[in-house]
Design a protein around this motif. Structure first.
Motif, PDB file in Angstrom:
ATOM      1  N   ASP A  42       0.822  -1.217   0.000  1.00  0.00           N
ATOM      2  CA  ASP A  42       0.000   0.000   0.000  1.00  0.00           C
ATOM      3  C   ASP A  42       0.861   1.275   0.000  1.00  0.00           C
ATOM      4  N   LYS A  43       2.158   1.117  -0.235  1.00  0.00           N
ATOM      5  CA  LYS A  43       3.061   2.271  -0.289  1.00  0.00           C
ATOM      6  C   LYS A  43       2.640   3.221  -1.407  1.00  0.00           C
ATOM      7  N   GLU A  44       2.571   4.506  -1.083  1.00  0.00           N
ATOM      8  CA  GLU A  44       2.114   5.497  -2.056  1.00  0.00           C
ATOM      9  C   GLU A  44       3.130   5.685  -3.193  1.00  0.00           C
ATOM     10  N   ILE A  45       2.597   6.049  -4.352  1.00  0.00           N
ATOM     11  CA  ILE A  45       3.423   6.308  -5.529  1.00  0.00           C
ATOM     12  C   ILE A  45       3.521   7.822  -5.716  1.00  0.00           C
ATOM     13  N   PRO A  46       4.696   8.341  -6.016  1.00  0.00           N
ATOM     14  CA  PRO A  46       4.779   9.776  -6.321  1.00  0.00           C
ATOM     15  C   PRO A  46       3.867  10.124  -7.502  1.00  0.00           C
ATOM     16  N   ASN A  47       3.043  11.146  -7.345  1.00  0.00           N
ATOM     17  CA  ASN A  47       2.099  11.522  -8.402  1.00  0.00           C
ATOM     18  C   ASN A  47       2.793  11.827  -9.719  1.00  0.00           C
ATOM     19  N   GLU A  48       3.978  12.413  -9.642  1.00  0.00           N
ATOM     20  CA  GLU A  48       4.675  12.796 -10.867  1.00  0.00           C
ATOM     21  C   GLU A  48       5.052  11.564 -11.704  1.00  0.00           C
ATOM     22  N   VAL A  49       5.297  10.436 -11.030  1.00  0.00           N
ATOM     23  CA  VAL A  49       5.607   9.207 -11.756  1.00  0.00           C
ATOM     24  C   VAL A  49       4.400   8.774 -12.592  1.00  0.00           C
ATOM     25  N   ILE A  50       3.228   8.798 -11.976  1.00  0.00           N
ATOM     26  CA  ILE A  50       2.007   8.412 -12.697  1.00  0.00           C
ATOM     27  C   ILE A  50       1.715   9.416 -13.809  1.00  0.00           C
ATOM     28  N   GLN A  51       1.895  10.682 -13.517  1.00  0.00           N
ATOM     29  CA  GLN A  51       1.630  11.707 -14.525  1.00  0.00           C
ATOM     30  C   GLN A  51       2.517  11.527 -15.756  1.00  0.00           C
ATOM     31  N   ASN A  52       3.802  11.263 -15.536  1.00  0.00           N
ATOM     32  CA  ASN A  52       4.709  11.079 -16.667  1.00  0.00           C
ATOM     33  C   ASN A  52       4.388   9.804 -17.441  1.00  0.00           C
ATOM     34  N   ALA A  53       3.963   8.766 -16.733  1.00  0.00           N
ATOM     35  CA  ALA A  53       3.589   7.525 -17.415  1.00  0.00           C
ATOM     36  C   ALA A  53       2.362   7.751 -18.299  1.00  0.00           C
ATOM     37  N   ILE A  54       1.407   8.526 -17.802  1.00  0.00           N
ATOM     38  CA  ILE A  54       0.216   8.819 -18.605  1.00  0.00           C
ATOM     39  C   ILE A  54       0.563   9.717 -19.782  1.00  0.00           C
ATOM     40  N   LYS A  55       1.477  10.661 -19.582  1.00  0.00           N
ATOM     41  CA  LYS A  55       1.914  11.488 -20.710  1.00  0.00           C
ATOM     42  C   LYS A  55       2.592  10.621 -21.771  1.00  0.00           C
ATOM     43  N   THR A  56       3.327   9.603 -21.331  1.00  0.00           N
ATOM     44  CA  THR A  56       3.927   8.664 -22.283  1.00  0.00           C
ATOM     45  C   THR A  56       2.835   7.939 -23.058  1.00  0.00           C
ATOM     46  N   ALA A  57       1.813   7.453 -22.349  1.00  0.00           N
ATOM     47  CA  ALA A  57       0.700   6.787 -23.024  1.00  0.00           C
ATOM     48  C   ALA A  57       0.018   7.723 -24.004  1.00  0.00           C
ATOM     49  N   GLY A  58      -0.095   8.982 -23.619  1.00  0.00           N
ATOM     50  CA  GLY A  58      -0.745   9.965 -24.475  1.00  0.00           C
ATOM     51  C   GLY A  58       0.047  10.327 -25.713  1.00  0.00           C
ATOM     52  N   SER A  59       1.301   9.876 -25.786  1.00  0.00           N
ATOM     53  CA  SER A  59       2.107  10.114 -26.983  1.00  0.00           C
ATOM     54  C   SER A  59       1.940   9.003 -28.015  1.00  0.00           C
ATOM     55  N   ALA A  60       1.093   8.025 -27.726  1.00  0.00           N
ATOM     56  CA  ALA A  60       0.900   6.887 -28.628  1.00  0.00           C
ATOM     57  C   ALA A  60       0.273   7.328 -29.949  1.00  0.00           C
ATOM     58  N   PRO A  61       0.543   6.585 -31.016  1.00  0.00           N
ATOM     59  CA  PRO A  61      -0.138   6.889 -32.286  1.00  0.00           C
ATOM     60  C   PRO A  61      -1.617   6.548 -32.181  1.00  0.00           C
ATOM     61  N   VAL A  72      -8.351   7.738 -15.881  1.00  0.00           N
ATOM     62  CA  VAL A  72      -8.822   8.196 -14.573  1.00  0.00           C
ATOM     63  C   VAL A  72      -7.981   7.515 -13.496  1.00  0.00           C
ATOM     64  N   VAL A  73      -7.220   8.311 -12.748  1.00  0.00           N
ATOM     65  CA  VAL A  73      -6.363   7.777 -11.692  1.00  0.00           C
ATOM     66  C   VAL A  73      -7.142   7.790 -10.385  1.00  0.00           C
ATOM     67  N   VAL A  74      -7.314   6.619  -9.800  1.00  0.00           N
ATOM     68  CA  VAL A  74      -8.097   6.483  -8.566  1.00  0.00           C
ATOM     69  C   VAL A  74      -7.155   6.164  -7.413  1.00  0.00           C
ATOM     70  N   GLN A  75      -7.099   7.066  -6.446  1.00  0.00           N
ATOM     71  CA  GLN A  75      -6.289   6.858  -5.245  1.00  0.00           C
ATOM     72  C   GLN A  75      -7.131   6.942  -3.968  1.00  0.00           C
ATOM     73  N   ASP A  76      -8.348   7.422  -4.100  1.00  0.00           N
ATOM     74  CA  ASP A  76      -9.239   7.573  -2.958  1.00  0.00           C
ATOM     75  C   ASP A  76      -9.703   6.199  -2.459  1.00  0.00           C
ATOM     76  N   ALA A  77      -9.563   5.956  -1.159  1.00  0.00           N
ATOM     77  CA  ALA A  77      -9.865   4.642  -0.587  1.00  0.00           C
ATOM     78  C   ALA A  77     -11.328   4.249  -0.773  1.00  0.00           C
ATOM     79  N   GLU A  78     -12.233   5.191  -0.612  1.00  0.00           N
ATOM     80  CA  GLU A  78     -13.657   4.875  -0.728  1.00  0.00           C
ATOM     81  C   GLU A  78     -14.036   4.504  -2.162  1.00  0.00           C
ATOM     82  N   ILE A  79     -13.472   5.217  -3.118  1.00  0.00           N
ATOM     83  CA  ILE A  79     -13.767   4.898  -4.514  1.00  0.00           C
ATOM     84  C   ILE A  79     -13.166   3.541  -4.881  1.00  0.00           C
TER      85      ILE A  79
END
Length: 222
Positions: A42-61, A72-79
């Motif tokens: 359950d160790k948290e991930i730095p948000n910037e890591v996820i953001q850069n990974a999504i930007k990489t995905a967004g560079s796809a053809p 949609v990045v879900v980090q909220d426990a209730e959701i």
């Protein structure tokens, strides 16, 4: 036909053959260690890591560069709890009623069942949506093309980017996935494509002893 003033110079870095071979081998060695994980810390991930990974995905053809995806990045426990509960309803129906004996036999070596605790414990879930339509700046509805192919490529790039950053992932595809649209309040012109679980693997986690097909079985050179 596009006008010439709509084009810009290609920003491409040529490499010598030695560098090409080394980079290709290094990337293969990196990705060959990628494994699907079902037990997450359950160790948290730095948000910037996820953001850069999504930007990489967004560079796809994508078809006509329409980029028919939404992450949609879900980090909220209730959701995450709501997603787990809804997914387990569908997974229970799958294992008990929908899946054929052949399908269940294929799944057996992986040790999976309808229980999905990783959907709550992992620090982040990335719900990937396929946009059947887009809208221009005037609000006009535009049909997107080659959406499954485009979103599939982007998803692969996202998985590679997260693995490269030192994270483990799990591709989760409960069927149907309409509950993701409802829980995450996405518009009806988007379709849930895949739920990507990501985080650090639990300490001493074990994975199935599987083998990958060799090059000569997955490729043909002519």
């Amino acid at each position: 036909m596009a006008k010439s003033d709509q084009f810009i110079p290609l920003n491409f870095q040529f490499q010598d053959e030695t560098s090409m071979l080394k980079n290709a081998e290094d990337f293969y060695q990196l990705m060959s260690k990628r494994r699907t994980v079902r037990e997450f810390s359950d160790k948290e991930i730095p948000n910037e890591v996820i953001q850069n990974a999504i930007k990489t995905a967004g560079s796809a053809p994508s078809g006509a560069n329409q980029q028919p995806w939404h992450f949609v990045v879900v980090q909220d426990a209730e959701i995450k709890r709501k997603i787990r509960e809804a997914a387990e309803v569908e997974e229970k129906a799958l294992y008990e009623h929908r899946a054929s004996d052949e399908w269940l036999e294929a799944l057996a070596p992986l040790g999976t069942d309808e229980h999905k605790p990783f959907l709550e414990k992992a620090p982040a879930l990335i719900a990937i949506f396929l946009k059947k339509f887009s809208f221009d700046e005037q609000g006009n509805k535009l049909k997107n093309y080659y959406t499954s192919e485009s979103v599939g490529i982007a998803t692969g790039m996202l998985i590679a980017a997260l693995h490269n950053a030192g994270l483990a992932t799990l591709t989760h595809t409960p069927s149907p996935m309409k509950f993701l649209t409802n829980i995450l309040e996405r518009p009806d012109y988007e379709r849930p494509f895949l739920l990507l679980v990501c985080g650090y693997p639990e300490k001493d986690v074990k994975v199935p002893d599987i083998k990958r097909l060799p090059l000569d079985e997955i490729s043909t050179f002519m």
